[in-house]
Write an enzyme that holds these catalytic residues in place. Structure first.
Site, PDB file in Angstrom:
ATOM      1  N   ASP A  42       0.814  -1.219   0.000  1.00  0.00           N
ATOM      2  CA  ASP A  42       0.000   0.000   0.000  1.00  0.00           C
ATOM      3  C   ASP A  42       0.849   1.270   0.000  1.00  0.00           C
ATOM      4  OD1 ASP A  42      -1.995  -1.839   0.342  1.00  0.00           O
ATOM      5  OD2 ASP A  42      -2.851  -0.905   2.133  1.00  0.00           O
TER       6      ASP A  42
ATOM      7  N   HIS B  89       3.750  -2.224   3.055  1.00  0.00           N
ATOM      8  CA  HIS B  89       3.811  -0.886   2.457  1.00  0.00           C
ATOM      9  C   HIS B  89       5.138  -0.737   1.726  1.00  0.00           C
ATOM     10  CE1 HIS B  89       0.870  -0.677   5.699  1.00  0.00           C
ATOM     11  NE2 HIS B  89       0.289   0.289   5.011  1.00  0.00           N
TER      12      HIS B  89
END
Ligand code: NI
Length: 477
Positions: A290, A430
């Site tokens: 993400d 991430h």
């Protein structure tokens, strides 16, 4: 003054004027030029008539720039502990002083916000950026700060620079003309003349840009000249030359250079010929990344490619615009691209039409960069409810949280990823952290050792129902 064009739009649905498509400025003009004037610039503009003003209310996050950003890296930082914030800022190769000025502005917003919101239970700051000018060696970066706290606030700052120097928006205005401009803006906005003009110039002249026709746009933040409750306004000034400093004239000339951006060739997806994995028969798991693409996305992709592993990238709109090549590489490697919204706001705090706009803008940016559609939306912070707008796409969440954003430690990230690994699971990471990129080889090796095939979410989940939220292959709500 005769000829003044004063239009004041009070309607809440009115959005800030969008700049015309002709405002698109070439990438190569930025990358090919050093500082100083180059031959491609428009001639010094002469006023073609009287200086005129027009006023428009600013509403919503979209500040309207249609300019394509330069080749650059977009840095993102997310704080999940309250108060929550997500910031994105560009880091442009060779523009060190501008990068530093941009970083300083973002830091000042997050520090003020963290202090002000220390006791707030629900608050959400997002900082995004866009390109305000990019030609003749001059780059303008607009930073937009938006909070969804009780009294939503929108602030914007545009900073300019070349490879040597930076200028604030106020620097574009002649020092001996700033008070005049403030008085005139107050008049156009039907505001009282501020008692302290110097202070008013400091707060009201933070976001000045130019349009290709040479007009100057001053965005006046909430509370800067008008009471806070009146909102933010943009004032467009035709023939603004009388107000401009030498730097202001340089920026104006750079913006009037409307070199068009070269179009990117279509993406060829190598995975189109590779057989898809049948996760009803094979032990599958989905790695998801993400908040990118960012500085570590290339490393992550290198590792995935080397290990013949697939993954899904839930990307943010501004980072897509800032890193189109990375988005294209994600797609060309047969990875899935997911939509992580434009501003990384908590969706349950936004109006449905704002959520739809956040999703649609990001999908359009993905399509423009890589020619593909996102497969799903991942709501920031995993925050959604039954009435959250989803832009016609399914929500994809996770059931294996590596907490990489918090631990920033490759060993811990690896341990959490492997300890929680389940058949049909979705792992949250991430690609904006160095520690995550560093952890990935061990995570992939550990998962393969446990018999998993690493797949995209669309391979893991099969045909998804856009009205559902997927936490894993078996946990569908
Ligand atoms: Ni996120």
């Amino acid at each position: 003054m005769p000829g003044d064009d004063l239009r004041r739009n009070e309607g809440p649905a009115v959005r800030l004027r969008r700049l015309g498509a002709s405002a698109v400025i070439g990438l190569f003009a930025l990358t090919a030029c050093g500082s100083g004037d180059s031959g491609v610039l428009a001639p010094t503009p002469k006023p073609s008539g009287p200086t005129t003003f027009s006023v428009k209310k600013i509403d919503g996050l979209d500040s309207g720039s249609e300019l394509k950003p330069p080749r650059t890296t977009s840095f993102a930082e997310t704080s999940w502990s309250k108060p929550r914030y997500t910031t994105q800022r560009p880091d442009v190769s060779g523009y060190d002083t501008l990068n530093a000025a941009v970083e300083k502005q973002v830091r000042s917003w997050t520090e003020t916000y963290t202090k002000d919101m220390a006791t707030a239970s629900q608050s959400d700051l997002t900082v995004t950026w866009e390109t305000a000018a990019a030609a003749g060696g001059i780059l303008g970066i607009r930073l937009i700060s938006h909070t969804t706290a009780a009294d939503a606030a929108l602030e914007s700052v545009t900073i300019y620079g070349d490879v040597e120097a930076t200028w604030t928006s106020a620097d574009l205005i002649r020092p001996d003309k700033r008070n005049d401009l403030i008085k005139r803006l107050a008049k156009e906005l039907k505001a009282d003349t501020p008692p302290d003009l110097a202070e008013a110039a400091r707060t009201a002249l933070t976001d000045i840009t130019f349009q290709p026709d040479g007009s100057m746009v001053v965005r006046v933040d909430q509370g800067a000249l008008l009471p806070y409750s009146e909102g933010a306004y943009s004032v467009t000034i035709q023939n603004p030359q009388q107000y401009l400093s030498d730097d202001g004239v340089r920026v104006m000339r750079a913006t009037m250079d409307t070199t068009t951006q070269p179009t990117l060739p279509p993406v060829t997806t190598s995975a189109a010929v590779a057989p898809h994995v049948d996760c009803t028969k094979t032990k599958c798991i989905a790695l998801t990344f993400d908040d990118g693409p960012g500085p570590y996305t290339s490393t992550v992709l290198d590792t995935l490619e080397k290990n013949n592993a697939k993954a899904t990238f839930f990307v943010l709109g501004p980072s897509v615009q800032g890193n189109p090549e990375l988005v294209r590489r994600i797609a060309s490697l047969g990875m899935d691209i997911g939509n992580h919204t434009w501003s990384h706001s908590q969706l349950t705090l936004l109006a449905p039409e704002t959520v739809t706009d956040e999703i649609n803008r990001t999908s359009a940016a993905i399509k423009a960069a890589a020619g593909v559609d996102p497969v799903a939306v991942r709501p920031p912070y995993g925050d959604f409810n039954a009435s959250t707008a989803h832009g016609g796409l399914p929500f994809v969440l996770w059931n294996d949280d590596t907490l990489d954003w918090k631990n920033r430690d490759a060993k811990q990230t690896t341990k959490l990823a492997l300890d929680q690994a389940k058949d049909g699971g979705i792992i949250l990471m991430h690609d904006i952290h160095a520690s995550t990129a560093a952890a990935l080889p061990d995570i992939i090796a550990g998962l393969k050792q446990r018999g998993y095939t690493l797949v995209t979410v669309s391979d893991l989940l099969g045909k998804m129902d856009p009205k559902k939220a997927y936490f894993s292959r078996t946990d569908v709500r």
